[in-house]
Design an enzyme around this catalytic site. Sequence first.
Site, short mmCIF file in Angstrom:
data_model
loop_
_atom_site.label_atom_id
_atom_site.label_comp_id
_atom_site.label_asym_id
_atom_site.label_seq_id
_atom_site.Cartn_x
_atom_site.Cartn_y
_atom_site.Cartn_z
N ASP A 1 0.85 -1.20 0.00
CA ASP A 1 0.00 0.00 0.00
C ASP A 1 0.89 1.26 0.00
OD1 ASP A 1 -1.73 2.05 0.54
OD2 ASP A 1 -2.60 1.12 2.35
N GLU B 1 28.58 11.84 3.72
CA GLU B 1 28.92 10.44 3.95
C GLU B 1 28.89 9.69 2.62
OE1 GLU B 1 25.10 9.95 6.44
OE2 GLU B 1 25.59 7.93 5.84
N CYS C 1 25.18 11.16 9.21
CA CYS C 1 24.32 12.32 9.00
C CYS C 1 24.63 13.47 9.95
CB CYS C 1 22.86 11.91 9.14
SG CYS C 1 22.45 10.50 8.10
N THR D 1 13.58 5.13 1.61
CA THR D 1 14.16 6.27 2.36
C THR D 1 15.46 6.74 1.71
OG1 THR D 1 15.29 4.83 3.96
CG2 THR D 1 13.09 5.57 4.54
N HIS E 1 17.07 15.89 12.41
CA HIS E 1 17.53 15.09 11.28
C HIS E 1 16.34 14.25 10.81
CE1 HIS E 1 19.38 12.28 8.71
NE2 HIS E 1 19.32 11.27 9.56
N ASN F 1 15.68 11.27 1.98
CA ASN F 1 16.80 11.41 2.92
C ASN F 1 17.99 12.02 2.18
OD1 ASN F 1 18.47 11.30 5.10
ND2 ASN F 1 18.47 9.07 5.31
#
Length: 398
Positions: free
Chosen positions: A32, A82, A114, A155, A236, A279
């Site tokens: 979904d 990173e 991060c 993500t 973050h 992200n």
Amino acid sequence: MSSTPIGIHDISFATTSLVLDLGVIATRMGIDPQKYYSGIGQVEMSVPARDEDIVTLAANAALPIVERHGRDRIRTVIVATETGIDQSKAAAVYVHRLLGLGENCRAVEFKQACYSATAALQFAAAMVQRDPQQQVLVIATDVARYDLQSSGEPTQGAGAAAMLVAADPAIIALEPVTGLYTEDIMDFWRPNHRDTALVDGKTSIRAYLHAIEHAWQDAQRQGAPGFEQIDYFCYHQPFTVMAVKAHRHLVKIAAAAASSAQVDAVLEPSLIYNRQVGNSYTASMYIALVSLLDNVAQLDGKRIAFLSYGSGCVAEIFTGVVQPGYASHLRTAAHAAALQGRTAIDDADYLARHAQTQPTDAGAHPAPHETTGHFRYAGLSGNKRLYEATPARSDSAS
Ligand code: CAA
């Protein structure tokens, strides 16, 4: 010690030329789409064109800043990432050339997942405190990549935020007290031989909440403003619901009174851009700041708390006060154009791009011209990465 305020004098963000609706991934996975849209709070993710990477994103984010303020006072440029593109040479050196910064300038790269842009910001503030005539360019830039079909796939994302750190800042004066937390934990990492990150998703969420809790407690012991003295919170945001989870946790540990509606109201403006960018690792909290600044009117004098987390892990919490007249220095229209100007791609295109790996031989591997940005990665030749201004930019600059 100087009492001159130091902080963010200008801020600008850039993202990629391409975008993927997360419903496309959900459809392929047979789940979904609401799991992504509302469960993790992500609608789209930015996808790099074949001639875009952390260097081009960084230079694109910073160009409007150097064009507005000039280059003469910038004696340091720090690129925090990173998504390193070389094991030795700092991405900041490439960015330094693309931006036309002077030769009497240090250029260095910072890494700690991060979190690293926050370290860069704190180092920059200390350098400006030593010599308030100098300015430091801090650029957070990342391309988040996970394996296909992994829990991390929705993500992903990409973006860069550039900040000019200076005395008497026009946008945000940083306050000196910070809260810190470091712990050696394997929640998310990327070994040198991989171009996608490894993550233990549930552990990473617990590690984030634990680190924020300990950094908050440290901040309070150090004399930082209490919960009730803070107007807005910028977290973050690996996915935007993570900020909501973290803020609810903070409300609990700070023994504060905040209803769900109040939590949403205080966080929502900072989530708008990252829902569309995805992200961007170390850039994400600073893109959240840009989103807050661009989407709330009259922040003059408001105090913002920044809650920075980098897996592995390091957390830092600090505060800043929005400066009177800040609104006339924002770049809201340019940021909207960056988001709206992206071209939507389909699943087949995205999968082909995801499958592409860097050549490992010393041959010539030119990159096709796809980007709509001012700078491009021109390809690899003799094991050297090549970067250039896009032809349109070169023409207009000449
Ligand atoms: N409609 C609405 N919501 C739905 C839904 C539906 N149909 N189906 C599921 N959901 C909800 C779930 O209930 C769940 O909500 P809660 O968290 O409130 O329980 C949410 O959607 C996510 O569902 P799952 O937990 O089942 O999702 P998952 O196991 O597939 O993975 C994830 C989620 C762990 C975040 C994964 O995306 C991941 O591993 N991401 C990468 C790691 C990451 O981002 N970690 C964050 C902390 S680490 C960090 O911050 C550093 C960094 O940048 C990486």
